[in-house]
Design a protein around this motif. Structure first.
Motif, mmCIF file in Angstrom:
data_model
loop_
_atom_site.group_PDB
_atom_site.id
_atom_site.type_symbol
_atom_site.label_atom_id
_atom_site.label_comp_id
_atom_site.label_asym_id
_atom_site.label_seq_id
_atom_site.Cartn_x
_atom_site.Cartn_y
_atom_site.Cartn_z
ATOM 1 N N VAL A 1 1.087 -1.106 0.131
ATOM 2 C CA VAL A 1 0.169 0.087 0.129
ATOM 3 C C VAL A 1 0.856 1.209 0.162
ATOM 4 O O VAL A 1 1.819 1.488 0.812
ATOM 5 C CB VAL A 1 -1.080 0.063 1.195
ATOM 6 C CG1 VAL A 1 -1.753 1.331 1.182
ATOM 7 C CG2 VAL A 1 -1.705 -1.248 1.288
ATOM 8 N N GLU A 2 0.755 2.045 -0.970
ATOM 9 C CA GLU A 2 1.530 3.353 -1.159
ATOM 10 C C GLU A 2 0.591 4.565 -0.624
ATOM 11 O O GLU A 2 -0.742 4.581 -1.029
ATOM 12 C CB GLU A 2 1.938 3.465 -2.633
ATOM 13 C CG GLU A 2 2.874 4.576 -2.640
ATOM 14 C CD GLU A 2 3.670 4.825 -4.064
ATOM 15 O OE1 GLU A 2 4.726 4.160 -4.257
ATOM 16 O OE2 GLU A 2 2.822 4.917 -5.100
ATOM 17 N N THR B 1 -2.986 10.408 1.173
ATOM 18 C CA THR B 1 -3.989 9.532 0.458
ATOM 19 C C THR B 1 -3.507 8.214 -0.096
ATOM 20 O O THR B 1 -2.288 8.175 -0.274
ATOM 21 C CB THR B 1 -4.608 10.287 -0.865
ATOM 22 O OG1 THR B 1 -4.923 11.477 -0.432
ATOM 23 C CG2 THR B 1 -5.564 9.589 -1.680
ATOM 24 N N ILE B 2 -4.079 7.121 -0.155
ATOM 25 C CA ILE B 2 -3.826 5.811 -0.610
ATOM 26 C C ILE B 2 -3.606 6.099 -2.390
ATOM 27 O O ILE B 2 -4.504 6.270 -2.922
ATOM 28 C CB ILE B 2 -4.727 4.571 -0.397
ATOM 29 C CG1 ILE B 2 -4.578 4.452 1.120
ATOM 30 C CG2 ILE B 2 -4.396 3.510 -0.879
ATOM 31 C CD1 ILE B 2 -5.870 3.713 1.481
ATOM 32 N N THR B 3 -2.460 6.025 -2.709
ATOM 33 C CA THR B 3 -2.152 6.302 -4.107
ATOM 34 C C THR B 3 -2.107 4.884 -4.892
ATOM 35 O O THR B 3 -2.163 5.066 -6.185
ATOM 36 C CB THR B 3 -0.942 7.072 -4.227
ATOM 37 O OG1 THR B 3 0.119 6.467 -3.682
ATOM 38 C CG2 THR B 3 -1.116 8.569 -3.871
ATOM 39 N N ALA B 4 -1.700 3.688 -4.363
ATOM 40 C CA ALA B 4 -1.726 2.532 -4.987
ATOM 41 C C ALA B 4 -1.734 1.131 -4.042
ATOM 42 O O ALA B 4 -1.265 1.516 -2.638
ATOM 43 C CB ALA B 4 -0.224 2.319 -5.525
ATOM 44 N N GLN C 1 -8.278 1.321 -0.644
ATOM 45 C CA GLN C 1 -8.450 1.450 -1.832
ATOM 46 C C GLN C 1 -7.614 2.730 -2.519
ATOM 47 O O GLN C 1 -7.454 3.717 -1.750
ATOM 48 C CB GLN C 1 -9.938 1.391 -2.506
ATOM 49 C CG GLN C 1 -10.576 0.212 -2.230
ATOM 50 C CD GLN C 1 -11.947 0.203 -2.575
ATOM 51 O OE1 GLN C 1 -12.348 1.365 -3.142
ATOM 52 N NE2 GLN C 1 -12.791 -0.837 -2.695
ATOM 53 N N GLU C 2 -7.288 2.745 -3.648
ATOM 54 C CA GLU C 2 -6.701 3.988 -4.262
ATOM 55 C C GLU C 2 -7.485 5.106 -4.290
ATOM 56 O O GLU C 2 -8.761 5.163 -4.605
ATOM 57 C CB GLU C 2 -6.288 3.817 -5.817
ATOM 58 C CG GLU C 2 -5.481 4.897 -6.401
ATOM 59 C CD GLU C 2 -5.080 4.581 -7.663
ATOM 60 O OE1 GLU C 2 -4.940 5.275 -8.465
ATOM 61 O OE2 GLU C 2 -5.035 3.414 -8.210
#
Length: 419
Positions: free
Chosen positions: A16-17, A22-25, A352-353
């Motif tokens: 998880v990036e 914000t979650i970007t990937a 989630q992204e």
């Protein structure tokens, strides 16, 4: 920031990036990572849609600082506060006063407006309310009960402003007055009879349908109440204390087990648990209502109603998932995905992204006994003393760690989710 090899609630493993909160990937991202989550559960931050953080007016019981710290230490990243403070949140000015205290919160927050005979709906609806609640004819707080005509007026106005009404559903006309002659720990449960709940749920839902207003039933404590809400198309919540405690526990809990609605029979508790497991119940929320030990150490008729729970909700549910009585996905839905969907928080509740990076990391192989002295609420006690829970190693709000089991708490960075 990249979290590597985390186990997600659906059982898959992913990286998880996170960038700029914000979650970007999410996926097999490759490369290096900052946090090795191998073998650990990465969960979305929980949303507790029902807390009483007591300020203004009752800071000796809880403050926004201590309440939000307790939330973060239990994996909760968003809370919704109820209106029975002093002053009650029934006017715009009272909303502003409470919001000033909420600036001390280390988790995100919402504020429910209240309804009394002297409420000011024009100024209240001019504020960024989360919902109206907890509202109804019965009185959970000592001074917030209202008559049928005012309830209908409030529901109609809420519908016009696209605001959900959170309802405390007990019909006081069905309480058992004969129980007031008793002084044992079970007298409160006998007095606020189980039959009073479903009748109130049905009436509330009828009014909601009349004005096309969303109705959410707070702290549903009986299978009959859950079924009545489901049949009417309303959403409902169940608390951990109604899920894990029953009247069988009252000899040990004494007045520390008094709350509204009260604890029900073990048979009803089991039936409510079944409805939580099978999807009939929409969410779990705590009705976190702390009082000091000194206040609770009174007669069953004089002790205040309420128990703390914001820090132990997710740990208790994850222990059930660890044992196999609930799935991790079901726990995610109960405390994160469903509250976000019901209360229109589109950027919260899932990993989630594009979602807020509200996350908590758990080692499900390391449950521990719940002890009041280890928790962070001002009140210093818990009705779940000795039960097992899975607590987070750290909790993150929009990419910033607000709780770390080794390093403690972060800065107050909570925001009103309606702004």
């Amino acid at each position: 920031m990249r979290i590597g090899n985390a186990t997600l609630p659906d059982g898959t493993t992913a990286d998880v990036e996170v960038e700029d909160g914000t979650i970007t990937a999410v996926g097999d991202l490759g490369g290096e990572y900052d946090v090795d989550a191998t073998g650990k559960l990465l969960f979305p931050g929980a949303i507790d849609a029902h807390v009483h953080f007591r300020q203004p007016g009752y800071g000796h019981k809880e403050t926004w600082e201590t309440g939000s710290q307790s939330a973060a230490a239990g994996g909760v990243t968003t809370v919704v506060d109820q209106p029975n403070t002093s002053p009650p949140t029934t006017t715009g000015d009272a909303f502003d006063q409470k919001a000033a205290f909420a600036d001390q919160s280390i988790v995100d927050w919402g504020i429910n407006g209240g309804v009394t005979e002297d409420w000011d709906p024009e100024s209240l609806f001019a504020r960024p309310l989360f919902a109206l609640g907890e509202v109804f004819l019965a009185d959970s707080t000592g001074d917030m009960g209202i008559e049928a005509d005012l309830f209908a007026e409030a529901v109609e106005l809420a519908g016009q402003h696209d605001v959900t009404v959170t309802v405390h559903a007990e019909d006081a006309d069905l309480f058992d007055e004969s129980a007031t002659e008793r002084d044992d720990a079970d007298a409160w449960s006998a007095y606020r009879a189980a039959e009073a709940e479903a009748a109130a749920v049905e009436r509330a839902c009828e009014v909601g349908a009349e004005f096309e207003t969303d109705i959410h039933i707070a702290h549903t404590s009986t299978p009959e109440g859950v079924d009545a809400a489901a049949a009417a198309g309303a959403t409902c919540e169940v608390t951990p204390h109604h899920l894990f405690l029953s009247r069988d526990d009252l000899p040990e809990l004494g007045t520390f087990g008094r709350m509204n609605p009260p604890l029900r029979s073990e048979e009803r508790r089991e039936a409510v648990f079944e409805r939580v497991a099978d999807g009939t119940v929409d969410i779990v929320a705590t009705d976190h209502a702390p009082h000091t030990r000194e206040e609770k150490d009174a007669s069953i008729w004089d002790a205040p109603s309420g128990v703390p729970g914001v820090e132990t909700m997710v740990p208790l549910l994850l222990e059930e998932a660890r044992k196999g009585t609930l799935s991790y996905e079901r726990v995610r839905d109960l405390v994160a995905a469903n509250p976000a969907a019901i209360f229109d928080l589109p950027e919260k509740g899932r990993i989630q992204e594009g979602m807020d990076a509200d996350l908590a990391l758990y080692d499900t192989d390391e449950p521990r006994a719940i002890r009041g002295e280890d928790l962070h609420s001002n009140c210093g006690w818990t009705p779940f003393e000795g039960k097992q829970g899975v607590f987070p190693e750290w909790t993150m709000l929009r990419g910033e760690v607000v709780w770390d089991a080794e390093d403690g708490f972060g800065e107050a960075a909570g925001q009103n989710v309606r702004e």
